[in-house]
Design a protein around this motif. Structure first.
Motif, PDB file in Angstrom:
ATOM      1  N   TYR A 264      -7.962  31.784  40.340  1.00  0.00           N
ATOM      2  CA  TYR A 264      -7.579  31.013  39.163  1.00  0.00           C
ATOM      3  C   TYR A 264      -8.462  29.783  39.003  1.00  0.00           C
ATOM      4  O   TYR A 264      -8.951  29.487  37.897  1.00  0.00           O
ATOM      5  CB  TYR A 264      -6.115  30.591  39.278  1.00  0.00           C
ATOM      6  N   ALA A 267     -11.953  30.688  37.757  1.00  0.00           N
ATOM      7  CA  ALA A 267     -12.041  31.503  36.542  1.00  0.00           C
ATOM      8  C   ALA A 267     -12.684  30.725  35.406  1.00  0.00           C
ATOM      9  O   ALA A 267     -12.595  29.489  35.336  1.00  0.00           O
ATOM     10  CB  ALA A 267     -10.645  31.976  36.137  1.00  0.00           C
ATOM     11  N   GLU A 270     -12.050  31.443  29.451  1.00  0.00           N
ATOM     12  CA  GLU A 270     -11.374  32.546  28.777  1.00  0.00           C
ATOM     13  C   GLU A 270     -10.312  33.202  29.669  1.00  0.00           C
ATOM     14  O   GLU A 270      -9.249  33.613  29.200  1.00  0.00           O
ATOM     15  CB  GLU A 270     -12.402  33.595  28.350  1.00  0.00           C
ATOM     16  N   ASP A 271     -10.614  33.304  30.961  1.00  0.00           N
ATOM     17  CA  ASP A 271      -9.730  34.023  31.886  1.00  0.00           C
ATOM     18  C   ASP A 271      -8.680  33.136  32.542  1.00  0.00           C
ATOM     19  O   ASP A 271      -7.678  33.643  33.053  1.00  0.00           O
ATOM     20  CB  ASP A 271     -10.557  34.690  32.989  1.00  0.00           C
ATOM     21  N   LYS A 272      -8.907  31.833  32.561  1.00  0.00           N
ATOM     22  CA  LYS A 272      -8.057  30.952  33.357  1.00  0.00           C
ATOM     23  C   LYS A 272      -6.589  31.002  32.924  1.00  0.00           C
ATOM     24  O   LYS A 272      -5.688  31.133  33.762  1.00  0.00           O
ATOM     25  CB  LYS A 272      -8.576  29.508  33.291  1.00  0.00           C
ATOM     26  N   ILE A 275      -4.824  34.424  33.783  1.00  0.00           N
ATOM     27  CA  ILE A 275      -4.616  34.542  35.236  1.00  0.00           C
ATOM     28  C   ILE A 275      -3.509  33.595  35.685  1.00  0.00           C
ATOM     29  O   ILE A 275      -2.638  33.957  36.487  1.00  0.00           O
ATOM     30  CB  ILE A 275      -5.935  34.244  35.994  1.00  0.00           C
ATOM     31  N   SER A 483      -4.409  40.908  32.082  1.00  0.00           N
ATOM     32  CA  SER A 483      -5.493  40.858  33.063  1.00  0.00           C
ATOM     33  C   SER A 483      -6.855  41.010  32.393  1.00  0.00           C
ATOM     34  O   SER A 483      -7.035  41.879  31.529  1.00  0.00           O
ATOM     35  CB  SER A 483      -5.338  41.975  34.093  1.00  0.00           C
ATOM     36  N   PRO A 484      -7.838  40.181  32.783  1.00  0.00           N
ATOM     37  CA  PRO A 484      -9.213  40.463  32.383  1.00  0.00           C
ATOM     38  C   PRO A 484      -9.587  41.859  32.885  1.00  0.00           C
ATOM     39  O   PRO A 484      -9.240  42.218  34.015  1.00  0.00           O
ATOM     40  CB  PRO A 484     -10.017  39.375  33.110  1.00  0.00           C
ATOM     41  N   THR A 488      -8.287  43.832  36.627  1.00  0.00           N
ATOM     42  CA  THR A 488      -6.980  44.476  36.499  1.00  0.00           C
ATOM     43  C   THR A 488      -6.452  44.959  37.840  1.00  0.00           C
ATOM     44  O   THR A 488      -5.281  44.761  38.178  1.00  0.00           O
ATOM     45  CB  THR A 488      -7.057  45.651  35.510  1.00  0.00           C
ATOM     46  N   LYS A 551      -3.912  36.415  23.273  1.00  0.00           N
ATOM     47  CA  LYS A 551      -4.483  37.710  23.653  1.00  0.00           C
ATOM     48  C   LYS A 551      -4.190  38.786  22.608  1.00  0.00           C
ATOM     49  O   LYS A 551      -4.691  39.910  22.704  1.00  0.00           O
ATOM     50  CB  LYS A 551      -3.921  38.156  25.007  1.00  0.00           C
TER      51      LYS A 551
END
Length: 554
Positions: A264, A267, A270-272, A275, A483-484, A488, A551
């Motif tokens: 986390y 990341a 975008e992903d933080k 997650i 999940s990115p 996954t 998302k």
């Protein structure tokens, strides 16, 4: 993939029955595991102390949910799903049979280890195969329905197995009952083999892509540190968390949890948030599993000693001939000595100390029942077996799934369906209410002075099953939605990790049973834990829903 006019692929029924038989074996062992461990050696059990049995049970179910993380990676990248299913199935069958054959501790623990490893290969692989069967037209639109059908197979196996276990252990003993679980697993593999021509096309390994998490990374940064930390926890002098196995498990989880926290922190923007949202859900979900998985420990103990299990007269003969029936006389005979907490006094060899008296079942019968028994003390009493109560939860799953799904579909048509995170939080709250049902059961029985109706336990299972249906499938759905793509598998492993930690905590909590003179307080503590989880879920719900909206999913 064969072309067909059917809505579901031809491989579905073969995977359905393969999974049904695999879960038949797994839940058979869970239903009688604690009963077997605390049963005295002179009557065929292991003669463990109750607290020790709870600890081993919690560790076992924790590890069976931890190994799918690594087993899934190996199936994805190295073995393929078909080969992983065969490896996992054979290991589990050997483990079940080994538990039935060996009481020597090294072989007993080795047999459990085979089950743990086998489940790691089998569980993620068969679910992936099912998904791959629905990856092409004309089946793609029916994937959710296919998983619902598959989930029914799981619960049919879990429902039936306890009746078979009850019959086998009473007629033939503990060993043959466990061996039956192994035979069931082998039957599942035979069915899998028969349907191979309809399944093989789904055995598609994912090609490596840039950004994929490497197997070597998982091994070197997660599992090797976890094993080293676990060994340290095992060998340190004394106990920090109550037992060597608990210390080892908690220590082993530290580097794994650190890995996810670091994931986390590192990341990208975008992903933080996705997650972080998933990690928050994992944290609150583990409290659910810590309470839910007490069905094999504390609730089994409640069914065994505090629940009226007398069979109705109309069922006595069928039960006597078809299922496990303990024939007990109300006359005095040589019986084990139990303390006021229903713990049998054992010597160092695990054999019980005995005296002349009445069977422990009759200690807290109601005055009316006692008078009835004393009127004819030689009349046998026929009981429903304790493990049969383990079939109540899968029964409720089968019965309530259409109700819960229909309810949310109705809300969807009205534009009021709650988001996936909202369903999870709702599931936590409903699960907490099941603990209040058990508080009522304690009060109804005068804190163990009298046995209570089995309907209390059946009702508690019914309530927590509604919570389960709101939470468990939704958790898996949330992982797939947030999940990115390249993470996954890792995040699915995080979901299983939270389940694993919760399973272990269930054993720790159950081992505290004997510390509560008023058993209502035990269930109040469980209620408090789930209420705390509900509160934490509500506090992050707004943020979770915002991430879902970002998302573009619900």
């Amino acid at each position: 993939m064969e072309k067909t006019n059917n809505k579901h692929p031809k491989g579905l029924p073969y995977l359905f029955f393969t999974e049904m038989w695999e879960r038949f074996g797994y839940y058979l062992i869970l239903g009688i595991f604690v009963l077997y461990m605390i049963d005295p050696k002179d009557t065929g059990g292991l003669g463990f102390l109750d607290k020790t049995a709870d600890d081993i049970f919690g560790t076992f179910i924790a590890l069976t949910y931890l190994t799918p993380f690594l087993g899934g990676f190996l199936a994805d990248r190295v073995l393929g799903y078909v080969k992983a299913i065969y490896i996992g199935g054979v290991l589990m069958a050997a483990g079940y049979i080994g538990v039935g054959l060996f009481q020597e501790m090294p072989l007993f623990y080795a047999s459990l280890g085979l089950v743990i490893l086998g489940n790691g290969f089998f569980k993620p692989s068969i679910s992936t195969l099912l998904g791959n069967l629905y990856s092409e037209e004309p089946y793609k639109a029916n994937k959710d329905a296919g998983y619902n059908i598959f989930y029914m197979g799981i619960n049919i196996g879990a429902l039936v197995c306890n009746f078979v276990a009850a019959y086998m252990r009473n007629k033939y003993g503990w060993g043959p009952a466990f061996i039956t679980a192994g035979v069931g697993m082998l039957v599942g593999l035979v069915i899998f083999s028969v349907g191979m021509k309809h399944i093989r096309s789904a055995n598609i390994l994912k090609p490596a892509q840039e950004g994929d998490t490497k197997l070597s990374t998982v091994l070197l940064k997660v599992f090797v540190p976890a094993i080293v930390a676990g060994l340290i926890g095992w060998i340190i002098p004394g106990n920090i968390f109550g037992s060597d196995s608990t210390d080892a498990f908690i220590f082993a989880c530290i580097p794994v949890v650190f890995f996810y926290v670091n994931l986390y922190i590192r990341a990208n923007a975008e992903d933080k948030r996705p997650i972080g949202a998933l990690l928050a859900i994992f944290a609150v979900s583990l409290m659910f599993w810590a309470v839910f998985k007490q069905n094999g420990t504390a609730l089994t103990r409640w069914a065994n000693y505090y629940t009226d299990r007398t069979a109705p007269a109309v069922l006595e003969k069928p039960l006597e001939t078809l299922y496990l029936v303990e024939e007990k006389s109300y006359e005095s005979k040589e019986v084990p000595i139990y303390d006021d907490q229903y713990r049998a006094e054992k010597n160092e060899a695990g054999e019980t100390v005995k005296q002349e008296g009445k069977d422990i079942y009759f200690r807290n019968v109601t005055p009316e029942r006692k008078a009835e028994l004393e009127a004819d003390p030689t009349k046998p009493v026929y009981l429903f077996n304790t493990e049969l109560f383990q079939s109540v939860n899968p029964f409720w799953v089968i019965a309530l799934t259409p109700v819960v799904v229909g309810f949310f579909m109705m809300l969807r048509r009205r534009g009021k369906e709650p988001s996936t995170p909202s369903k999870i939080v709702l599931g936590l709250f409903i699960s907490a209410l099941s603990c209040l049902v058990m508080v009522g059961a304690v009060w109804a029985g005068g804190n163990g002075l009298e046995k209570v109706s089995s309907w209390w336990l059946i009702a508690a299972y019914g309530v927590i099953t509604v919570g389960e249906l709101c939470l468990s499938p939704m958790g898996l759905s949330l992982v797939s939605k947030l999940s990115p793509p390249r993470l996954t598998a890792l995040m699915m492993g995080g979901f299983f990790l939270s389940t694993s930690i919760g399973n272990k905590l269930s054993g720790v909590l159950a081992s505290l049973w004997y510390g509560y003179e008023d058993k209502a307080n035990f269930f109040w503590v469980n209620f408090g834990l789930l209420l705390l989880a509900t509160g934490l879920g509500l506090s992050i719900l707004k943020g979770l829903n915002k991430v879902m909206k970002e998302k573009g999913v619900q």
